[in-house]
Design a protein around this motif. Structure first.
Motif, PDB file in Angstrom:
ATOM      1  N   UNK A 244       0.838  -1.196   0.000  1.00  0.00           N
ATOM      2  CA  UNK A 244       0.000   0.000   0.000  1.00  0.00           C
ATOM      3  C   UNK A 244       0.875   1.248   0.000  1.00  0.00           C
ATOM      4  N   UNK A 245       0.603   2.127  -0.952  1.00  0.00           N
ATOM      5  CA  UNK A 245       1.303   3.406  -1.046  1.00  0.00           C
ATOM      6  C   UNK A 245       0.434   4.472  -0.395  1.00  0.00           C
ATOM      7  N   UNK A 246       0.990   5.138   0.616  1.00  0.00           N
ATOM      8  CA  UNK A 246       0.291   6.250   1.245  1.00  0.00           C
ATOM      9  C   UNK A 246       0.659   7.549   0.551  1.00  0.00           C
ATOM     10  N   UNK A 247      -0.330   8.378   0.289  1.00  0.00           N
ATOM     11  CA  UNK A 247      -0.103   9.627  -0.454  1.00  0.00           C
ATOM     12  C   UNK A 247      -0.535  10.812   0.407  1.00  0.00           C
ATOM     13  N   UNK A 248       0.401  11.723   0.658  1.00  0.00           N
ATOM     14  CA  UNK A 248       0.069  12.983   1.305  1.00  0.00           C
ATOM     15  C   UNK A 248      -0.516  13.888   0.231  1.00  0.00           C
ATOM     16  N   UNK A 249      -1.825  14.020   0.228  1.00  0.00           N
ATOM     17  CA  UNK A 249      -2.500  14.777  -0.817  1.00  0.00           C
ATOM     18  C   UNK A 249      -2.834  16.189  -0.388  1.00  0.00           C
ATOM     19  N   UNK A 250      -3.252  16.988  -1.357  1.00  0.00           N
ATOM     20  CA  UNK A 250      -3.676  18.359  -1.085  1.00  0.00           C
ATOM     21  C   UNK A 250      -2.576  19.387  -1.176  1.00  0.00           C
ATOM     22  N   UNK A 251      -1.359  18.948  -1.578  1.00  0.00           N
ATOM     23  CA  UNK A 251      -0.212  19.883  -1.608  1.00  0.00           C
ATOM     24  C   UNK A 251       0.420  19.952  -2.999  1.00  0.00           C
ATOM     25  N   UNK A 252      -0.284  20.433  -4.032  1.00  0.00           N
ATOM     26  CA  UNK A 252      -1.657  20.888  -4.041  1.00  0.00           C
ATOM     27  C   UNK A 252      -2.592  19.801  -4.550  1.00  0.00           C
ATOM     28  N   UNK A 253      -3.885  20.087  -4.502  1.00  0.00           N
ATOM     29  CA  UNK A 253      -4.907  19.107  -4.881  1.00  0.00           C
ATOM     30  C   UNK A 253      -4.781  18.595  -6.312  1.00  0.00           C
ATOM     31  N   UNK A 254      -4.555  19.521  -7.286  1.00  0.00           N
ATOM     32  CA  UNK A 254      -4.442  19.085  -8.681  1.00  0.00           C
ATOM     33  C   UNK A 254      -3.202  18.224  -8.886  1.00  0.00           C
TER      34      UNK A 254
ATOM     35  N   UNK B  72       2.788   1.131   3.381  1.00  0.00           N
ATOM     36  CA  UNK B  72       4.158   0.612   3.425  1.00  0.00           C
ATOM     37  C   UNK B  72       5.185   1.694   3.146  1.00  0.00           C
ATOM     38  N   UNK B  73       4.814   2.645   2.305  1.00  0.00           N
ATOM     39  CA  UNK B  73       5.674   3.785   2.004  1.00  0.00           C
ATOM     40  C   UNK B  73       4.786   5.013   1.893  1.00  0.00           C
ATOM     41  N   UNK B  74       5.423   6.189   1.928  1.00  0.00           N
ATOM     42  CA  UNK B  74       4.690   7.443   1.800  1.00  0.00           C
ATOM     43  C   UNK B  74       5.254   8.231   0.633  1.00  0.00           C
ATOM     44  N   UNK B  75       4.363   8.743  -0.194  1.00  0.00           N
ATOM     45  CA  UNK B  75       4.744   9.634  -1.291  1.00  0.00           C
ATOM     46  C   UNK B  75       4.139  11.006  -1.018  1.00  0.00           C
ATOM     47  N   UNK B  76       4.949  12.038  -1.204  1.00  0.00           N
ATOM     48  CA  UNK B  76       4.473  13.416  -1.054  1.00  0.00           C
ATOM     49  C   UNK B  76       4.666  14.113  -2.394  1.00  0.00           C
ATOM     50  N   UNK B  77       3.624  14.200  -3.212  1.00  0.00           N
ATOM     51  CA  UNK B  77       3.766  14.841  -4.521  1.00  0.00           C
ATOM     52  C   UNK B  77       3.779  16.362  -4.406  1.00  0.00           C
ATOM     53  N   UNK B  78       4.823  16.859  -3.750  1.00  0.00           N
ATOM     54  CA  UNK B  78       5.052  18.299  -3.587  1.00  0.00           C
ATOM     55  C   UNK B  78       6.539  18.492  -3.380  1.00  0.00           C
ATOM     56  N   UNK B  79       7.187  19.162  -4.319  1.00  0.00           N
ATOM     57  CA  UNK B  79       8.634  19.370  -4.215  1.00  0.00           C
ATOM     58  C   UNK B  79       9.002  20.191  -2.987  1.00  0.00           C
TER      59      UNK B  79
ATOM     60  N   UNK C  13       4.139  20.186  11.481  1.00  0.00           N
ATOM     61  CA  UNK C  13       3.230  19.340  12.259  1.00  0.00           C
ATOM     62  C   UNK C  13       2.109  18.790  11.388  1.00  0.00           C
ATOM     63  N   UNK C  14       1.560  19.622  10.489  1.00  0.00           N
ATOM     64  CA  UNK C  14       0.480  19.145   9.621  1.00  0.00           C
ATOM     65  C   UNK C  14       0.973  18.042   8.691  1.00  0.00           C
ATOM     66  N   UNK C  15       2.170  18.190   8.152  1.00  0.00           N
ATOM     67  CA  UNK C  15       2.738  17.137   7.300  1.00  0.00           C
ATOM     68  C   UNK C  15       2.948  15.857   8.107  1.00  0.00           C
ATOM     69  N   UNK C  16       3.480  16.027   9.317  1.00  0.00           N
ATOM     70  CA  UNK C  16       3.729  14.855  10.170  1.00  0.00           C
ATOM     71  C   UNK C  16       2.420  14.159  10.542  1.00  0.00           C
ATOM     72  N   UNK C  17       1.405  14.942  10.923  1.00  0.00           N
ATOM     73  CA  UNK C  17       0.115  14.353  11.304  1.00  0.00           C
ATOM     74  C   UNK C  17      -0.495  13.597  10.130  1.00  0.00           C
ATOM     75  N   UNK C  18      -0.368  14.135   8.936  1.00  0.00           N
ATOM     76  CA  UNK C  18      -0.900  13.454   7.752  1.00  0.00           C
ATOM     77  C   UNK C  18      -0.148  12.157   7.485  1.00  0.00           C
ATOM     78  N   UNK C  19       1.168  12.212   7.625  1.00  0.00           N
ATOM     79  CA  UNK C  19       1.975  10.991   7.443  1.00  0.00           C
ATOM     80  C   UNK C  19       1.620   9.935   8.484  1.00  0.00           C
ATOM     81  N   UNK C  20       1.365  10.353   9.724  1.00  0.00           N
ATOM     82  CA  UNK C  20       1.002   9.386  10.769  1.00  0.00           C
ATOM     83  C   UNK C  20      -0.339   8.730  10.466  1.00  0.00           C
ATOM     84  N   UNK C  21      -1.274   9.470   9.870  1.00  0.00           N
ATOM     85  CA  UNK C  21      -2.537   8.854   9.479  1.00  0.00           C
ATOM     86  C   UNK C  21      -2.308   7.768   8.436  1.00  0.00           C
ATOM     87  N   UNK C  22      -1.403   8.037   7.516  1.00  0.00           N
ATOM     88  CA  UNK C  22      -1.077   7.030   6.502  1.00  0.00           C
ATOM     89  C   UNK C  22      -0.382   5.837   7.140  1.00  0.00           C
TER      90      UNK C  22
END
Length: 489
Positions: free
Chosen positions: A247-257, A320-327, A305-314
């Motif tokens: 399962x790939x966890x995705x930190x979304x909304x940064x940005x939504x598109x 199994x891994x986290x992807x953050x599609x935001x440079x 903190x918001x990034x960390x909290x989102x990652x902890x939810x994932x």
């Protein structure tokens, strides 16, 4: 792993209510089986049951049973249960669906019975089964006893009466709590019928039958205590751990598109012949994460903190891994990674590795990114680690890049044509004039403005465009399809 090691630290949960008496019997025999081992102190056991109705059609009743069990398992998961017992033969007709949707180990009762019969009665070939008409019709026992030479048989009707059904489900049957008298007599007649058909062993296919097995008196063939066999199998630990899809966890909304763009690229890059071949994604779409650029170059709120909290939810969602599609968010990755149990696949790192492998002779790389990404130095550092030099637009052109991203008619506002295109084109022309051959689209919205793999300048020069979102998507697909351990993501 030894059976003792497997038992250590486990917590058993018994799904009750399917029938209550049978669930209690399995619970008792599980405790009894645990007490026979010196590792018993390492195992906790809980049993839980709630009123469970079976009104409606058979299909509705089966669906209700399935959803009841799923909710019970989810409750067990929150209470730290690792291993689930399901003392209900009907429920084992859909055990594969339950296993596919649960991270917990669900112990297969039918497999436990099959192994017990083969180990304790190796010469047995004709299996007499006391089961409901539904279990017979679904062929549950035939599915497990499929080896050549095995023959599964059921009691014949007596004057049009299903003896087993009457004994268990009748008005004075086992399900109603009557554990003596007529139900026992009916089951004894059913056993005699199986013996007359040549059964070598009799196996209850209803968990309530174990409650009255001794009351039926001696038989000329063994009568298996299926509940005890199940409990002993659960304690033995001699079964495989559940196979959960990567399962790939995705930190979304940064940005939504950009999140939607990343998901589309994961799907596009996944080798799949059907829906089920695609990768499992868990997306936490959180547009409320404070703006990363404003934090880095202005007086905006810190997004750590918001990034960390989102990652902890994932993480809690078993990613199994986290992807953050935001440079730009990767300027904060080093702060939060040490506090996570699963790795963030660093988009910048994998992009720079891709550049070095794809363009081994290259020395300078153009970077189009937010001012926050540029000033944080995250790309400059990543490129330097591979012997590459970052080339960014001059301040006036960098301001136009920011306008193309954040402006009133910028890509974050939903625009992909017009002034934002003109601003990005101007920045590209400057980078081309400075001699770069490859440009990193270092903001996840930029591929929406520059969707092609190359860009042709006004003077005819052509440069390659590298999309870190696509590189990240490909890397996540590679991890998922190979089930690799991304320790160095």
């Amino acid at each position: 792993m030894t059976a003792a090691q497997t038992r250590a630290g486990r917590k058993f949960g018994v799904v009750g209510g399917l029938g209550p008496l049978a669930g209690a019997d399995v619970f008792f025999k599980l405790i009894k089986s645990l007490s026979a081992t010196c590792e018993a102190e390492h195992a906790d056991v809980i049993v839980e049951q709630h009123p469970f109705g079976t009104a409606g059609s058979r299909a509705e009743a089966s669906t209700g049973r399935m959803l009841y069990i799923f909710d019970m398992i989810r409750g067990f998961e929150k209470r730290g249960v690792t291993t689930v017992l399901l003392p209900c033969f009907v429920s084992h007709t859909f055990i594969d669906e339950l296993k596919a949707n649960s991270p917990l180990q669900i112990v297969d009762m039918m497999e436990g019975i099959r192994r017990h019969v083969r180990r304790r009665f190796p010469a047995v070939r004709r299996i007499g089964v006391l089961a409901s008409e539904y279990i017979q019709r679904r062929g549950l026992f035939e599915t497990y006893f499929t080896s050549p030479g095995f023959d599964v048989m059921y009691p014949r009707l007596r004057e049009g009466v299903d003896l087993v059904a009457e004994a268990v489900y009748g008005p004075d049957g086992l399900k109603s709590g009557c554990l003596s008298g007529r139900p026992v007599e009916l089951l004894r007649v059913a056993c005699d019928d199986l013996i007359s058909q040549g059964a070598d062993i009799i196996v209850p296919g209803l968990t309530e039958i174990a409650l009255v097995a001794e009351s039926m008196g001696p038989l000329t063939v063994p009568l298996l205590d299926s509940n005890l066999a199940y409990a002993q199998y659960a304690v033995s630990g001699r079964y495989a751990l559940p196979e959960t899809p990567f399962k790939v966890g995705v930190v979304g909304g940064v940005g939504p598109a950009a999140t939607v763009d990343f998901i589309e690229k994961v799907v596009r890059n996944t080798p799949a012949a059907r829906d089920q071949d695609h990768i499992k994604l868990l997306v936490e779409q959180n547009p409320q994460i404070p703006d990363r650029t404003e934090s880095l170059i202005g007086d905006g709120a810190d997004p750590t903190l918001s990034l960390y909290a989102t990652c902890k939810k994932l993480e809690h969602g078993d990613a199994d891994i986290i992807a953050i599609p935001c440079n730009t968010a990767h300027a904060f990755v080093d702060r939060i990674q040490p506090y996570l149990r699963i790795p963030i696949v660093n988009m910048l790192t994998v992009t720079v590795r891709h550049l070095r492998e794809t363009f081994p002779a290259m020395r300078c790389v153009g970077v189009l990114a937010t001012s926050g990404t540029v000033e944080s130095g995250v790309y400059a550092k990543a490129l330097a680690s591979q012997g590459l030099e970052q080339v960014v637009p001059s301040p006036p052109l960098q301001a136009r890049v920011m306008e193309a991203i954040y402006g009133k008619e910028g890509v974050k506002a939903g625009f992909t044509t017009g002034q934002c295109q003109s601003d990005i084109a101007a920045a590209m022309e400057e980078l081309i004039a400075r001699g770069v051959d490859v440009v990193i689209l270092g903001c996840t919205e930029l591929p929406l403005l520059l969707p092609q793999p190359t860009y042709a300048g006004a003077n005819g020069a052509s440069v390659r465009l590298v999309d870190p979102t696509d590189v990240l998507a490909r890397r996540c697909v590679a991890y998922a399809t190979a089930r690799a351990e991304p320790h160095h993501a």
